[in-house]
Design a protein around this motif. Structure first.
Motif, PDB file in Angstrom:
ATOM      1  N   ALA A 206     -14.769 -10.231 -18.226  1.00 28.40           N
ATOM      2  CA  ALA A 206     -14.881  -9.813 -16.954  1.00 28.40           C
ATOM      3  C   ALA A 206     -16.448 -10.067 -16.499  1.00 28.40           C
ATOM      4  O   ALA A 206     -16.838  -9.536 -15.533  1.00 28.40           O
ATOM      5  CB  ALA A 206     -14.209  -8.713 -16.405  1.00 28.40           C
ATOM      6  N   GLY A 207     -17.432 -10.438 -17.498  1.00 31.09           N
ATOM      7  CA  GLY A 207     -18.705 -10.504 -17.238  1.00 31.09           C
ATOM      8  C   GLY A 207     -19.375  -9.084 -17.314  1.00 31.09           C
ATOM      9  O   GLY A 207     -18.915  -7.956 -17.227  1.00 31.09           O
ATOM     10  N   ASP A 208     -20.951  -9.166 -17.541  1.00 26.27           N
ATOM     11  CA  ASP A 208     -21.691  -7.843 -17.587  1.00 26.27           C
ATOM     12  C   ASP A 208     -20.974  -7.193 -18.643  1.00 26.27           C
ATOM     13  O   ASP A 208     -21.266  -5.934 -18.681  1.00 26.27           O
ATOM     14  CB  ASP A 208     -21.491  -7.341 -16.235  1.00 26.27           C
ATOM     15  CG  ASP A 208     -22.444  -7.908 -15.118  1.00 26.27           C
ATOM     16  OD1 ASP A 208     -23.218  -8.726 -15.548  1.00 26.27           O
ATOM     17  OD2 ASP A 208     -21.906  -7.836 -14.087  1.00 26.27           O
ATOM     18  N   GLY A 209     -20.586  -7.758 -19.831  1.00 23.86           N
ATOM     19  CA  GLY A 209     -20.025  -6.980 -20.917  1.00 23.86           C
ATOM     20  C   GLY A 209     -18.835  -6.249 -20.758  1.00 23.86           C
ATOM     21  O   GLY A 209     -18.454  -5.216 -21.587  1.00 23.86           O
ATOM     22  N   LEU A 210     -17.941  -6.535 -19.753  1.00 22.05           N
ATOM     23  CA  LEU A 210     -16.715  -5.903 -19.337  1.00 22.05           C
ATOM     24  C   LEU A 210     -15.673  -6.844 -19.824  1.00 22.05           C
ATOM     25  O   LEU A 210     -15.751  -8.004 -19.842  1.00 22.05           O
ATOM     26  CB  LEU A 210     -16.670  -5.612 -17.823  1.00 22.05           C
ATOM     27  CG  LEU A 210     -17.569  -4.720 -17.269  1.00 22.05           C
ATOM     28  CD1 LEU A 210     -17.334  -4.667 -15.762  1.00 22.05           C
ATOM     29  CD2 LEU A 210     -17.211  -3.211 -17.503  1.00 22.05           C
ATOM     30  N   SER A 211     -14.582  -6.142 -20.112  1.00 22.26           N
ATOM     31  CA  SER A 211     -13.142  -6.704 -20.313  1.00 22.26           C
ATOM     32  C   SER A 211     -12.230  -6.191 -19.466  1.00 22.26           C
ATOM     33  O   SER A 211     -12.133  -5.051 -19.124  1.00 22.26           O
ATOM     34  CB  SER A 211     -12.780  -6.667 -21.707  1.00 22.26           C
ATOM     35  OG  SER A 211     -13.669  -7.156 -22.869  1.00 22.26           O
ATOM     36  N   LYS A 212     -11.383  -7.304 -18.849  1.00 21.02           N
ATOM     37  CA  LYS A 212     -10.198  -6.718 -18.073  1.00 21.02           C
ATOM     38  C   LYS A 212      -8.882  -6.699 -18.858  1.00 21.02           C
ATOM     39  O   LYS A 212      -8.601  -7.568 -19.384  1.00 21.02           O
ATOM     40  CB  LYS A 212     -10.049  -7.768 -16.877  1.00 21.02           C
ATOM     41  CG  LYS A 212      -8.806  -7.374 -15.974  1.00 21.02           C
ATOM     42  CD  LYS A 212      -8.558  -8.536 -15.161  1.00 21.02           C
ATOM     43  CE  LYS A 212      -7.401  -8.345 -14.019  1.00 21.02           C
ATOM     44  NZ  LYS A 212      -7.219  -9.253 -12.890  1.00 21.02           N
ATOM     45  N   LEU A 213      -8.423  -5.530 -18.972  1.00 17.70           N
ATOM     46  CA  LEU A 213      -7.260  -5.471 -19.594  1.00 17.70           C
ATOM     47  C   LEU A 213      -6.033  -5.242 -18.787  1.00 17.70           C
ATOM     48  O   LEU A 213      -6.150  -4.425 -18.081  1.00 17.70           O
ATOM     49  CB  LEU A 213      -7.321  -4.150 -20.718  1.00 17.70           C
ATOM     50  CG  LEU A 213      -5.983  -3.882 -21.414  1.00 17.70           C
ATOM     51  CD1 LEU A 213      -5.653  -4.889 -22.413  1.00 17.70           C
ATOM     52  CD2 LEU A 213      -6.304  -2.354 -22.098  1.00 17.70           C
ATOM     53  N   THR A 214      -4.928  -6.010 -19.064  1.00 16.32           N
ATOM     54  CA  THR A 214      -3.641  -6.037 -18.173  1.00 16.32           C
ATOM     55  C   THR A 214      -2.548  -5.572 -19.277  1.00 16.32           C
ATOM     56  O   THR A 214      -2.464  -6.301 -20.226  1.00 16.32           O
ATOM     57  CB  THR A 214      -3.323  -7.441 -17.408  1.00 16.32           C
ATOM     58  OG1 THR A 214      -4.397  -7.615 -16.460  1.00 16.32           O
ATOM     59  CG2 THR A 214      -2.273  -7.003 -16.608  1.00 16.32           C
ATOM     60  N   VAL A 215      -1.628  -4.646 -18.848  1.00 10.34           N
ATOM     61  CA  VAL A 215      -0.767  -4.271 -19.792  1.00 10.34           C
ATOM     62  C   VAL A 215       0.628  -4.298 -19.016  1.00 10.34           C
ATOM     63  O   VAL A 215       0.770  -3.614 -17.857  1.00 10.34           O
ATOM     64  CB  VAL A 215      -0.825  -2.946 -20.339  1.00 10.34           C
ATOM     65  CG1 VAL A 215       0.581  -2.557 -21.283  1.00 10.34           C
ATOM     66  CG2 VAL A 215      -2.209  -2.576 -21.345  1.00 10.34           C
ATOM     67  N   ILE A 216       1.456  -5.285 -19.515  1.00 10.28           N
ATOM     68  CA  ILE A 216       2.860  -5.514 -18.544  1.00 10.28           C
ATOM     69  C   ILE A 216       3.770  -4.848 -19.484  1.00 10.28           C
ATOM     70  O   ILE A 216       4.085  -5.345 -20.613  1.00 10.28           O
ATOM     71  CB  ILE A 216       3.081  -6.919 -18.299  1.00 10.28           C
ATOM     72  CG1 ILE A 216       1.649  -7.532 -17.588  1.00 10.28           C
ATOM     73  CG2 ILE A 216       4.279  -7.164 -17.493  1.00 10.28           C
ATOM     74  CD1 ILE A 216       1.769  -8.907 -17.566  1.00 10.28           C
ATOM     75  N   HIS A 217       4.761  -3.832 -19.033  1.00  8.31           N
ATOM     76  CA  HIS A 217       5.533  -3.432 -19.905  1.00  8.31           C
ATOM     77  C   HIS A 217       6.949  -3.896 -18.977  1.00  8.31           C
ATOM     78  O   HIS A 217       7.411  -3.313 -17.953  1.00  8.31           O
ATOM     79  CB  HIS A 217       5.797  -2.010 -20.037  1.00  8.31           C
ATOM     80  CG  HIS A 217       6.624  -1.677 -21.279  1.00  8.31           C
ATOM     81  ND1 HIS A 217       5.885  -0.791 -22.287  1.00  8.31           N
ATOM     82  CD2 HIS A 217       7.746  -2.071 -21.796  1.00  8.31           C
ATOM     83  CE1 HIS A 217       6.919  -0.624 -23.427  1.00  8.31           C
ATOM     84  NE2 HIS A 217       8.012  -1.296 -22.722  1.00  8.31           N
TER      85      HIS A 217
END
Length: 260
Positions: A206-217
């Motif tokens: 996600a830029g600038d050292g970030l990660s986007k985590l999406t969890v779908i259950h």
């Protein structure tokens, strides 16, 4: 946390969250019913809630469904609630949820049941490692170990004090981007009879050292005991994951005993 506070300050937006709490996964047409404003007005409020991370959307076919994302609210709770009160608060919230949700929902068949989104100051490789290794799960996933080679078709098992708590099969594995597996809850007698569901972890830079985590259950045939437990437990797990990766310390210092 400021976007979340600003979003929650408006009573209409709180009502939208209440409606998603009562029945998650609604379209814009469903949400706008009952509000004395135009469709565009409801859309504007939804955009504010999405920008704050309190609502996330998933497209299924031509329909766009909106889901309550409780992770930011859980982070606010964890910041100002002591570890001694957190367990009691979580239990009361789960009791309230159980009392207010009287019947299972069969309309969940074609859309995700739970969707959680958060941003973590860590690389996708680091997030993947935290999801798939016991060195990390012991410190944020209710003191559990996890065993698997994480290749498609392989089994996996979470264990608490040596006893299986969750078992399943890896359906898709694309490190460090995507992990899909079945989810068969075994941690107590209430969830053990439930049919296996499915959990998907999606990791994006996600830029600038970030990660986007999406969890779908998803994959629930009805509002089962496992479904209810995931709704209350997964925000705590994800908050612990984020805290551990960003600070190096677990969210709670004491051993954890609840499961999800």
């Amino acid at each position: 946390m400021e976007p979340a506070f600003r979003a929650l300050a408006d009573p209409t937006r709180r009502q939208i969250l209440d409606r998603l709490f009562e029945r998650d996964g609604q379209t814009l047409a469903e949400l706008e019913r009952g509000f004395p404003m135009t469709r565009f007005g409801v859309m504007k409020h939804l955009r504010v809630l999405e920008a704050a991370g309190l609502v996330v959307t998933r497209k299924v076919g031509r329909e766009k469904f909106h889901y309550l994302n409780p992770v930011p609210i859980r982070e606010i709770h964890d910041r100002w609630t002591s570890k001694f009160a957190a367990g009691a608060s979580a239990a009361l919230l789960q009791l309230r949820s159980t009392l207010e949700r009287e019947k299972g929902r069969n309309e969940m068949e074609d859309k995700p049941a739970h969707v959680f989104v958060l941003f973590i100051r860590a690389t996708p490789d680091r997030v993947w490692e935290a999801i798939t290794t016991s060195d990390f799960t012991l410190r944020y996933y209710y003191s559990s170990t996890v065993e698997s080679d994480w290749s498609a078709g392989s089994p996996y098992v979470y264990k608490i004090q040596g006893e299986p708590a969750i078992v399943g099969e890896v359906l898709e594995s694309d490190p460090p981007r995507r992990l899909v597996s079945t989810f068969d809850a075994r941690w107590d007698e209430e969830v053990a009879p439930d049919a296996p569901s499915r959990i998907t972890w999606e990791i994006e830079p996600a830029g600038d050292g970030l990660s986007k985590l999406t969890v779908i259950h998803d994959g629930f045939g009805a509002e089962t005991a496992t479904y209810r437990s995931i709704g209350s437990g997964m925000p705590f797990i994800l908050s612990g994951l984020k805290t551990l990766l960003e600070t190096g310390d677990p969210l709670l210092k004491e051993p954890q005993h609840q499961n999800a």
